[in-house]
Enzyme design. Sequence first.
Site, PDB file in Angstrom:
ATOM      1  N   ARG A 169       2.804  12.794 -10.453  1.00 56.64           N
ATOM      2  CA  ARG A 169       3.287  12.067  -9.272  1.00 56.64           C
ATOM      3  C   ARG A 169       4.181  10.896  -9.697  1.00 56.64           C
ATOM      4  NH1 ARG A 169      -0.986   9.801  -5.032  1.00 56.64           N
ATOM      5  NH2 ARG A 169      -1.437   8.320  -6.680  1.00 56.64           N
ATOM      6  N   ARG A 196      -8.487   3.007 -12.881  1.00 59.46           N
ATOM      7  CA  ARG A 196      -8.894   3.404 -11.523  1.00 59.46           C
ATOM      8  C   ARG A 196     -10.023   4.427 -11.582  1.00 59.46           C
ATOM      9  NH1 ARG A 196      -3.458   5.510  -9.414  1.00 59.46           N
ATOM     10  NH2 ARG A 196      -4.490   5.926  -7.441  1.00 59.46           N
ATOM     11  N   ARG A 231     -15.306   2.520  -0.079  1.00 59.10           N
ATOM     12  CA  ARG A 231     -15.207   2.709  -1.533  1.00 59.10           C
ATOM     13  C   ARG A 231     -16.200   1.839  -2.289  1.00 59.10           C
ATOM     14  NH1 ARG A 231      -9.288   4.484  -1.522  1.00 59.10           N
ATOM     15  NH2 ARG A 231      -8.794   5.038  -3.646  1.00 59.10           N
ATOM     16  N   ARG A 249       5.049   4.741  -7.764  1.00 54.67           N
ATOM     17  CA  ARG A 249       3.877   3.933  -7.401  1.00 54.67           C
ATOM     18  C   ARG A 249       3.466   3.073  -8.582  1.00 54.67           C
ATOM     19  NH1 ARG A 249      -0.666   6.889  -3.775  1.00 54.67           N
ATOM     20  NH2 ARG A 249      -1.981   5.568  -5.079  1.00 54.67           N
TER      21      ARG A 249
HETATM   22  P1  B4P Z   1      -4.032  12.228  -3.636  1.00 60.74           P
HETATM   23  O1  B4P Z   1      -5.367  12.597  -4.118  1.00 60.74           O
HETATM   24  O2  B4P Z   1      -3.675  12.565  -2.292  1.00 60.74           O
HETATM   25  O3  B4P Z   1      -4.019  10.730  -4.066  1.00 60.74           O
HETATM   26  P2  B4P Z   1      -4.285   9.514  -3.141  1.00 60.74           P
HETATM   27  O4  B4P Z   1      -4.713   9.833  -1.753  1.00 60.74           O
HETATM   28  O5  B4P Z   1      -3.059   8.766  -3.296  1.00 60.74           O
HETATM   29  O6  B4P Z   1      -5.548   8.813  -3.744  1.00 60.74           O
HETATM   30  P3  B4P Z   1      -5.583   7.433  -4.426  1.00 60.74           P
HETATM   31  O7  B4P Z   1      -7.028   7.138  -4.630  1.00 60.74           O
HETATM   32  O8  B4P Z   1      -4.701   7.477  -5.636  1.00 60.74           O
HETATM   33  O9  B4P Z   1      -4.876   6.419  -3.460  1.00 60.74           O
HETATM   34  P4  B4P Z   1      -5.324   5.567  -2.215  1.00 60.74           P
HETATM   35  O10 B4P Z   1      -4.105   5.504  -1.388  1.00 60.74           O
HETATM   36  O11 B4P Z   1      -6.565   6.060  -1.555  1.00 60.74           O
HETATM   37  O12 B4P Z   1      -2.838  12.889  -4.461  1.00 60.74           O
HETATM   38  C1  B4P Z   1      -2.612  12.674  -5.829  1.00 60.74           C
HETATM   39  C2  B4P Z   1      -1.536  13.595  -6.377  1.00 60.74           C
HETATM   40  O13 B4P Z   1      -2.095  14.880  -6.611  1.00 60.74           O
HETATM   41  C3  B4P Z   1      -0.338  13.795  -5.433  1.00 60.74           C
HETATM   42  O14 B4P Z   1       0.831  13.770  -6.197  1.00 60.74           O
HETATM   43  C4  B4P Z   1      -0.559  15.164  -4.837  1.00 60.74           C
HETATM   44  O15 B4P Z   1       0.636  15.825  -4.540  1.00 60.74           O
HETATM   45  C5  B4P Z   1      -1.291  15.872  -5.968  1.00 60.74           C
HETATM   46  N1  B4P Z   1      -2.191  16.906  -5.484  1.00 60.74           N
HETATM   47  C6  B4P Z   1      -2.960  16.856  -4.372  1.00 60.74           C
HETATM   48  N2  B4P Z   1      -3.670  18.003  -4.235  1.00 60.74           N
HETATM   49  C7  B4P Z   1      -3.342  18.786  -5.327  1.00 60.74           C
HETATM   50  C8  B4P Z   1      -3.745  20.083  -5.764  1.00 60.74           C
HETATM   51  N3  B4P Z   1      -4.635  20.827  -5.080  1.00 60.74           N
HETATM   52  N4  B4P Z   1      -3.223  20.545  -6.916  1.00 60.74           N
HETATM   53  C9  B4P Z   1      -2.346  19.816  -7.624  1.00 60.74           C
HETATM   54  N5  B4P Z   1      -1.900  18.599  -7.262  1.00 60.74           N
HETATM   55  C10 B4P Z   1      -2.407  18.077  -6.119  1.00 60.74           C
HETATM   56  O16 B4P Z   1      -5.649   4.120  -2.856  1.00 60.74           O
HETATM   57  C11 B4P Z   1      -4.686   3.392  -3.596  1.00 60.74           C
HETATM   58  C12 B4P Z   1      -5.259   2.019  -3.944  1.00 60.74           C
HETATM   59  O17 B4P Z   1      -5.439   1.222  -2.730  1.00 60.74           O
HETATM   60  C13 B4P Z   1      -6.648   1.998  -4.601  1.00 60.74           C
HETATM   61  O18 B4P Z   1      -6.580   2.211  -5.996  1.00 60.74           O
HETATM   62  C14 B4P Z   1      -7.124   0.578  -4.225  1.00 60.74           C
HETATM   63  O19 B4P Z   1      -6.585  -0.407  -5.076  1.00 60.74           O
HETATM   64  C15 B4P Z   1      -6.578   0.378  -2.833  1.00 60.74           C
HETATM   65  N6  B4P Z   1      -7.573   0.755  -1.815  1.00 60.74           N
HETATM   66  C16 B4P Z   1      -7.498   1.821  -0.969  1.00 60.74           C
HETATM   67  N7  B4P Z   1      -8.605   1.902  -0.198  1.00 60.74           N
HETATM   68  C17 B4P Z   1      -9.407   0.870  -0.571  1.00 60.74           C
HETATM   69  C18 B4P Z   1     -10.709   0.445  -0.164  1.00 60.74           C
HETATM   70  N8  B4P Z   1     -11.419   1.103   0.755  1.00 60.74           N
HETATM   71  N9  B4P Z   1     -11.234  -0.665  -0.764  1.00 60.74           N
HETATM   72  C19 B4P Z   1     -10.543  -1.334  -1.674  1.00 60.74           C
HETATM   73  N10 B4P Z   1      -9.320  -0.970  -2.123  1.00 60.74           N
HETATM   74  C20 B4P Z   1      -8.747   0.128  -1.581  1.00 60.74           C
END
Ligand code: B4P
Length: 195
Positions: free
Chosen positions: A129, A146, A90, A135
Amino acid sequence: MSKNLVLVGPPGAGKGTQAELLTESLGITHVSTGTIFRDNIKARTELGQLALSYISRGNLVPDEVTDSLVRDCLQQDPMLAGFLLDGYPRTGEQVISLDNMLADMDKTLDAVVQIHIPDEEIVARLLKRAEQEDRMDDTEEVIRHRIEVYHQTTAPLIDIYKQRGILLSVNGLGSVAEVSQRILTALKEFLVSNN
Ligand code: B4P
């Protein structure tokens, strides 16, 4: 043939959702840094306490912490069929660290899949969500921060992978099944034409 993939996109693009479907369909290992952080927060580990202080404000967890976590995952599991890194790298620093890790393990990346959706769709999805899950990073203020962090820090990485010729860009709008089909079709075409 192993498949080593990265999934990149803004928060709420559907990374986690699509990563589960993709890894199941391709038989490869799913590595989600976000999930690992959230599991640690739940279990109240030291890593969880640290991650919480960043995630709750919508900031990225520091590179050195995230990099060593991914290195551990890649080393512990041989991942012979391949892996999908969901939400990593990222930052520019994480791209360099990943390059070094993969070189040390004699592995390469086959493709980077970018899921793109408009900012307003992100806000709508994550607020929805928030009604279903609890969350700490799904409040409107934190979501908007974000998105800003994504545009400033993560979006520039996409060009790096584009220049390397391994980027696949997929529209994330539509139903989960439609997006999943789009990714699988694009990926299969890409992997076949690059072999
Ligand atoms: P997702 O898009 O699946 O969201 P996510 O994976 O949780 O991404 P996010 O970036 O928020 O979180 P991450 O865990 O990577 O889904 C979002 C919503 O949309 C869901 O409710 C889903 O049901 C819905 N949805 C999905 N597809 C859909 C569609 N086609 N139509 C309608 N609705 C739909 O990261 C969380 C935090 O962890 C970051 O902010 C950061 O602080 C930390 N982090 C993670 N990786 C990191 C890294 N590499 N470096 C530093 N910090 C990091």
